[in-house]
Scaffold this active site. Structure first.
Site, PDB file in Angstrom:
ATOM      1  N   CYS A   2       2.171   3.058   8.953  1.00 45.65           N
ATOM      2  CA  CYS A   2       0.707   2.976   8.860  1.00 45.65           C
ATOM      3  C   CYS A   2      -0.183   4.017   8.941  1.00 45.65           C
ATOM      4  O   CYS A   2      -0.662   4.626   8.130  1.00 45.65           O
ATOM      5  CB  CYS A   2       0.083   1.499   9.423  1.00 45.65           C
ATOM      6  SG  CYS A   2      -1.208   0.917   8.587  1.00 45.65           S
ATOM      7  N   ARG A  27      -6.416  -0.364   9.915  1.00 48.28           N
ATOM      8  CA  ARG A  27      -5.520  -0.307   9.044  1.00 48.28           C
ATOM      9  C   ARG A  27      -4.404  -1.406   9.141  1.00 48.28           C
ATOM     10  O   ARG A  27      -3.740  -1.757   7.955  1.00 48.28           O
ATOM     11  CB  ARG A  27      -4.880   1.166   8.638  1.00 48.28           C
ATOM     12  CG  ARG A  27      -5.755   2.117   8.358  1.00 48.28           C
ATOM     13  CD  ARG A  27      -4.986   3.487   8.648  1.00 48.28           C
ATOM     14  NE  ARG A  27      -3.878   3.920   7.549  1.00 48.28           N
ATOM     15  CZ  ARG A  27      -3.899   4.188   6.425  1.00 48.28           C
ATOM     16  NH1 ARG A  27      -5.320   4.643   6.154  1.00 48.28           N
ATOM     17  NH2 ARG A  27      -3.125   4.262   5.550  1.00 48.28           N
ATOM     18  N   TRP A  74       3.442  -0.239  10.529  1.00 46.12           N
ATOM     19  CA  TRP A  74       3.255  -1.566   9.961  1.00 46.12           C
ATOM     20  C   TRP A  74       4.865  -1.781   9.283  1.00 46.12           C
ATOM     21  O   TRP A  74       5.202  -1.216   8.483  1.00 46.12           O
ATOM     22  CB  TRP A  74       2.439  -1.551   8.930  1.00 46.12           C
ATOM     23  CG  TRP A  74       2.239  -2.874   8.147  1.00 46.12           C
ATOM     24  CD1 TRP A  74       1.699  -4.065   8.594  1.00 46.12           C
ATOM     25  CD2 TRP A  74       2.445  -3.258   6.868  1.00 46.12           C
ATOM     26  NE1 TRP A  74       1.393  -5.049   7.947  1.00 46.12           N
ATOM     27  CE2 TRP A  74       2.038  -4.408   6.499  1.00 46.12           C
ATOM     28  CE3 TRP A  74       3.252  -2.683   5.737  1.00 46.12           C
ATOM     29  CZ2 TRP A  74       2.505  -5.262   5.582  1.00 46.12           C
ATOM     30  CZ3 TRP A  74       3.484  -3.180   4.794  1.00 46.12           C
ATOM     31  CH2 TRP A  74       2.871  -4.516   4.305  1.00 46.12           C
ATOM     32  N   ASN A 100       5.397   7.348   7.170  1.00 47.90           N
ATOM     33  CA  ASN A 100       5.037   6.472   6.409  1.00 47.90           C
ATOM     34  C   ASN A 100       5.626   6.612   5.022  1.00 47.90           C
ATOM     35  O   ASN A 100       5.905   7.544   4.501  1.00 47.90           O
ATOM     36  CB  ASN A 100       3.521   6.721   6.134  1.00 47.90           C
ATOM     37  CG  ASN A 100       2.456   6.236   7.092  1.00 47.90           C
ATOM     38  OD1 ASN A 100       2.926   5.603   8.130  1.00 47.90           O
ATOM     39  ND2 ASN A 100       1.243   6.678   7.266  1.00 47.90           N
ATOM     40  N   GLY A 101       6.001   5.499   4.380  1.00 50.65           N
ATOM     41  CA  GLY A 101       6.652   5.223   3.189  1.00 50.65           C
ATOM     42  C   GLY A 101       8.053   4.672   3.299  1.00 50.65           C
ATOM     43  O   GLY A 101       8.334   3.746   4.359  1.00 50.65           O
ATOM     44  N   GLU A 482     -11.107 -14.578  -5.430  1.00 49.80           N
ATOM     45  CA  GLU A 482     -11.089 -13.821  -4.482  1.00 49.80           C
ATOM     46  C   GLU A 482     -11.914 -14.536  -3.114  1.00 49.80           C
ATOM     47  O   GLU A 482     -11.183 -14.157  -1.996  1.00 49.80           O
ATOM     48  CB  GLU A 482     -12.326 -12.740  -4.899  1.00 49.80           C
ATOM     49  CG  GLU A 482     -13.091 -11.976  -3.790  1.00 49.80           C
ATOM     50  CD  GLU A 482     -11.881 -11.043  -2.963  1.00 49.80           C
ATOM     51  OE1 GLU A 482     -12.347 -10.289  -1.869  1.00 49.80           O
ATOM     52  OE2 GLU A 482     -10.890 -11.044  -3.517  1.00 49.80           O
ATOM     53  N   LYS A 486      -9.795 -14.245   0.744  1.00 48.37           N
ATOM     54  CA  LYS A 486     -10.580 -14.071   1.821  1.00 48.37           C
ATOM     55  C   LYS A 486     -10.317 -14.760   2.822  1.00 48.37           C
ATOM     56  O   LYS A 486      -9.889 -14.489   3.989  1.00 48.37           O
ATOM     57  CB  LYS A 486     -12.173 -13.876   1.669  1.00 48.37           C
ATOM     58  CG  LYS A 486     -12.488 -12.667   0.960  1.00 48.37           C
ATOM     59  CD  LYS A 486     -12.390 -11.343   1.757  1.00 48.37           C
ATOM     60  CE  LYS A 486     -11.261 -10.543   1.478  1.00 48.37           C
ATOM     61  NZ  LYS A 486     -11.037 -10.277   0.244  1.00 48.37           N
ATOM     62  N   GLU A 489      -6.564 -14.538   4.280  1.00 48.34           N
ATOM     63  CA  GLU A 489      -6.212 -13.219   4.748  1.00 48.34           C
ATOM     64  C   GLU A 489      -6.785 -13.232   6.200  1.00 48.34           C
ATOM     65  O   GLU A 489      -5.805 -12.754   7.093  1.00 48.34           O
ATOM     66  CB  GLU A 489      -7.047 -11.974   4.128  1.00 48.34           C
ATOM     67  CG  GLU A 489      -6.607 -11.726   2.979  1.00 48.34           C
ATOM     68  CD  GLU A 489      -7.372 -10.464   2.098  1.00 48.34           C
ATOM     69  OE1 GLU A 489      -6.733  -9.649   1.787  1.00 48.34           O
ATOM     70  OE2 GLU A 489      -8.494 -10.664   2.157  1.00 48.34           O
ATOM     71  N   HIS A 505      -4.855 -30.253 -14.486  1.00 48.60           N
ATOM     72  CA  HIS A 505      -3.606 -30.046 -14.946  1.00 48.60           C
ATOM     73  C   HIS A 505      -2.707 -29.442 -13.657  1.00 48.60           C
ATOM     74  O   HIS A 505      -1.835 -28.654 -13.615  1.00 48.60           O
ATOM     75  CB  HIS A 505      -3.730 -28.666 -15.787  1.00 48.60           C
ATOM     76  CG  HIS A 505      -4.306 -29.115 -17.032  1.00 48.60           C
ATOM     77  ND1 HIS A 505      -3.898 -29.528 -18.079  1.00 48.60           N
ATOM     78  CD2 HIS A 505      -5.798 -28.742 -17.363  1.00 48.60           C
ATOM     79  CE1 HIS A 505      -5.075 -29.863 -19.182  1.00 48.60           C
ATOM     80  NE2 HIS A 505      -5.991 -29.113 -18.579  1.00 48.60           N
ATOM     81  N   LYS A 604      -4.374  -2.167   5.614  1.00 45.62           N
ATOM     82  CA  LYS A 604      -5.471  -1.771   5.036  1.00 45.62           C
ATOM     83  C   LYS A 604      -5.288  -1.140   3.461  1.00 45.62           C
ATOM     84  O   LYS A 604      -5.451  -1.458   2.782  1.00 45.62           O
ATOM     85  CB  LYS A 604      -6.461  -0.957   5.792  1.00 45.62           C
ATOM     86  CG  LYS A 604      -7.901  -0.615   4.910  1.00 45.62           C
ATOM     87  CD  LYS A 604      -8.441  -1.704   4.757  1.00 45.62           C
ATOM     88  CE  LYS A 604      -9.807  -1.381   3.960  1.00 45.62           C
ATOM     89  NZ  LYS A 604     -10.682  -2.830   3.477  1.00 45.62           N
TER      90      LYS A 604
END
Length: 609
Positions: A2, A27, A74, A100-101, A482, A486, A489, A505, A604
């Site tokens: 992260c 983040r 993370w 990171n990665g 959206e 929210k 999350e 349906h 993030k």
């Protein structure tokens, strides 16, 4: 992944490293750690959980040194434990690395190292790189890093220190951001996010993919992975450290929700030509003639940016008559997309570092498309890779759950739709009406924010719900998606967004007195259709929270709760109607005692696939 911080200079490194980690807490992370070089050895302290846990451990240690690296992790490979936390140290104790990665060939590399007698202490892919660097080390850290990375497949942003070279710090990147900060008095910094170092310097170098930087003896040198020396531009960061303070708000997310009127002003400032009924976007100037000839647009994005793209699809098709498709960036390049001449690919990313979106943008370029970007991260990888684009100018967004970036993305898409429309079929009169309506949006959002206390009262009645359904039509269908995102999350309540007519349906089977349904129903051409959907919900005992427009009363006697927002043009309503949904999610999450700014399991900027 992260957050990465590195320091080399004349001062004690530890305070700089810990402060940098704290600046990147927004983040999202699950463990942290630091490593410093002193007296020919590397001292490492790591902890699972929050940075406060790391600080408690550091109190029991006396770490000194003017060179060090630090990381917030993370979890990708291995559980969020202390053993898997970064920094990782090599088998001989000489090398320490933060990363990171994702190292895609780590399993084969690990197998070979194990066959050579190397013992692993973690489940991470990062530890492989530490051992590789140690394997190739023979007195030159940069050379060992270059040799090790030549064996690596995947993405990385790394910072490396060595016990035998206490005056050297090495960084490298491929597909994961890394920034070199240039301070005073021979101080240098490495960071994955400029917010980590902004208190110390505003002079930075954004490293390109396959760059390796060596900082030594008060100087830095950048080479490519092929050992070719390169020069990168030193830039001044236009970033206010005070902008990342909470400013009296309980959470960054709430601050950012309330910043939206000013953000919208900044996003639109100087870009709307009201008298001409048009928009001028400087980042698209070099592409302006080409835009006249496009016959198809693909918008690619992830998460919240994807839903902004859905709103953009409706806007562009409505104003410009150009066919638009919206694709998840994570799927785009894996399905061999058909891109013919005349296709424009528009990538949307708040951070400008989203790995999937970057990969989609590069795939589009590989297939010959013009690839433009909408992002907030100035100097970000996506911004520098694209053929042109538009910055949001939304300022730093600290809360992991995006709010102000969404509204500014929709505003930018509205301006792009206006620009394309005026190139094609939109009259100056209609263009002027749209531009004037856009300039009124900050005031309308300010008025909507005054409903926060009323929305908090509604939230109290539903904070213990287990599921939510969100419904909308046309421009407000993406708003429903959206809004549901929210809530998921930050409150951890299961929520789904649907086109209102699709409720019949399948989802209607879920409706009962325990299923709150949020309906976005402004007064527009589809309002009567949505009223019918609300009646169907009420007939089955459902409870309805309706977001509608002022001076619109048909829902007053039907819905259980009414949230009335100011009216604007239908295409611009998402910028207004999304605000109550942000506030509803926020207040529910607070009532449930959740960490609103750093929701569990989320980061993030998702810089791995």
């Amino acid at each position: 992944m992260c957050g990465i911080v590195g320091y080399i200079g004349q001062n004690e490194a530890l305070p700089v490293l810990v402060n940098g980690l704290k600046k990147m807490e927004y983040r999202g992370y699950d463990s942290s750690g630091v490593a410093l070089v002193e007296n020919g050895k590397i001292d490492v302290v790591r902890a699972s959980g929050k940075i406060s846990a790391l600080e408690q451990k550091l109190k029991a240690r006396s770490l000194k040194g003017t060179v060090g690296i630090a990381h917030t992790r993370w979890a990708t490979h291995g559980a969020p434990t202390e053993e898997n936390a970064h920094p990782h140290t090599s088998f001989d104790g000489k090398i320490s690395i933060v990363h990171n990665g994702i190292i895609e060939n780590y399993a084969s590399l690990k197998g070979k190292l194990i066959s050579e007698g190397v013992q692993f202490k973690s489940e991470t892919d990062t530890e492989v790189v530490a051992h590789l660097i140690a394997k190739y080390y023979s007195g030159n850290l940069k050379a060992a890093v270059l040799k090790a990375l030549s064996k690596v497949e995947g993405t990385f942003g790394i910072a490396v220190i060595c016990s035998e070279e206490p005056g050297t710090l090495v960084g490298a990147r491929r597909g994961s951001p890394l920034i070199l900060g240039i301070g005073n008095n021979n101080e240098f910094f490495l960071a994955s996010d400029v917010s980590a170092i902004i208190n110390y310097t505003q002079k930075v170098v954004y490293l390109d993919d396959n760059d390796v930087v060596e900082i030594k003896d008060g100087h830095y040198n950048i080479v490519t992975l092929n050992s070719n020396e390169v020069q990168r531009e030193v830039e001044n960061v236009e970033f206010d450290a005070d902008a990342v303070a909470k400013g009296g708000f309980a959470h960054f997310m709430l601050k950012e929700i309330f910043e939206q009127p000013e953000v919208l002003r900044n996003t639109m400032r100087g870009r709307l030509l009201t008298a001409e009924g048009n928009a001028k976007l400087a980042g698209l100037d070099t592409n302006i003639k080409e835009l006249r000839n496009i016959n198809r647009i693909i918008i690619t994005a992830c998460g919240t940016s994807y839903y902004a793209g859905m709103v953009g699809e409706y806007m562009i098709e409505d104003l410009a008559g150009v066919p638009v498709e919206v694709e998840y960036a994570s799927e785009f390049r894996y399905r061999n997309p058909i891109i013919k001449p005349g296709t424009l690919v528009l990538a949307i990313s708040q951070s400008g570092e989203t790995a999937d979106t970057l990969a989609a943008l590069r795939e589009a370029q590989q297939k010959g498309a013009t690839a433009l970007a909408i992002c907030n991260g100035v100097g970000s990888t996506i911004a520098r890779t694209s053929d042109g684009g538009v910055y949001l100018h939304a300022g730093p967004e600290i809360g992991v759950a995006s709010t102000k970036a969404f509204t500014s993305q929709v505003a930018v898409l509205a301006m792009i739709a206006l620009l394309l429309g005026r190139q094609r079929r939109l009259s100056i009169e209609n263009g002027t009406d749209i531009a004037k309506a856009m300039l009124e949006l900050p005031t309308l959002v300010e008025k909507t924010l005054k409903l926060s206390d009323d929305i908090a009262a509604i939230a109290k009645q539903y904070s213990k719900a287990g599921n939510f359904l969100y419904l909308g039509r046309h421009f407000n269908y993406p708003v429903a998606m959206e809004g549901a995102l929210k809530l998921k999350e930050i409150s951890y309540i299961h929520a789904e967004g649907y086109p209102a007519a699709e409720m019949k349906h399948g989802p209607i089977a879920l409706i009962d007195e325990n299923m709150p349904v949020v309906v976005i129903a402004p007064k527009d051409s589809l309002f009567d259709k949505v009223i019918s959907n609300v009646r169907e919900i009420k007939a089955r005992g459902g409870r309805v929270i309706a977001v509608t427009t002022e001076d619109c009363h048909p829902l007053d006697e039907i819905a259980d709760h009414i949230i009335k927002v100011p009216q604007t043009l239908p295409m611009l309503m998402p910028i207004v109607t999304c605000v109550p949904l942000q506030l509803l999610a926020y207040h529910i999450a607070v009532l449930r005692g959740n960490d609103v700014d750093q929701p569990r399991n989320l980061a993030k900027s998702v810089t791995v696939e």
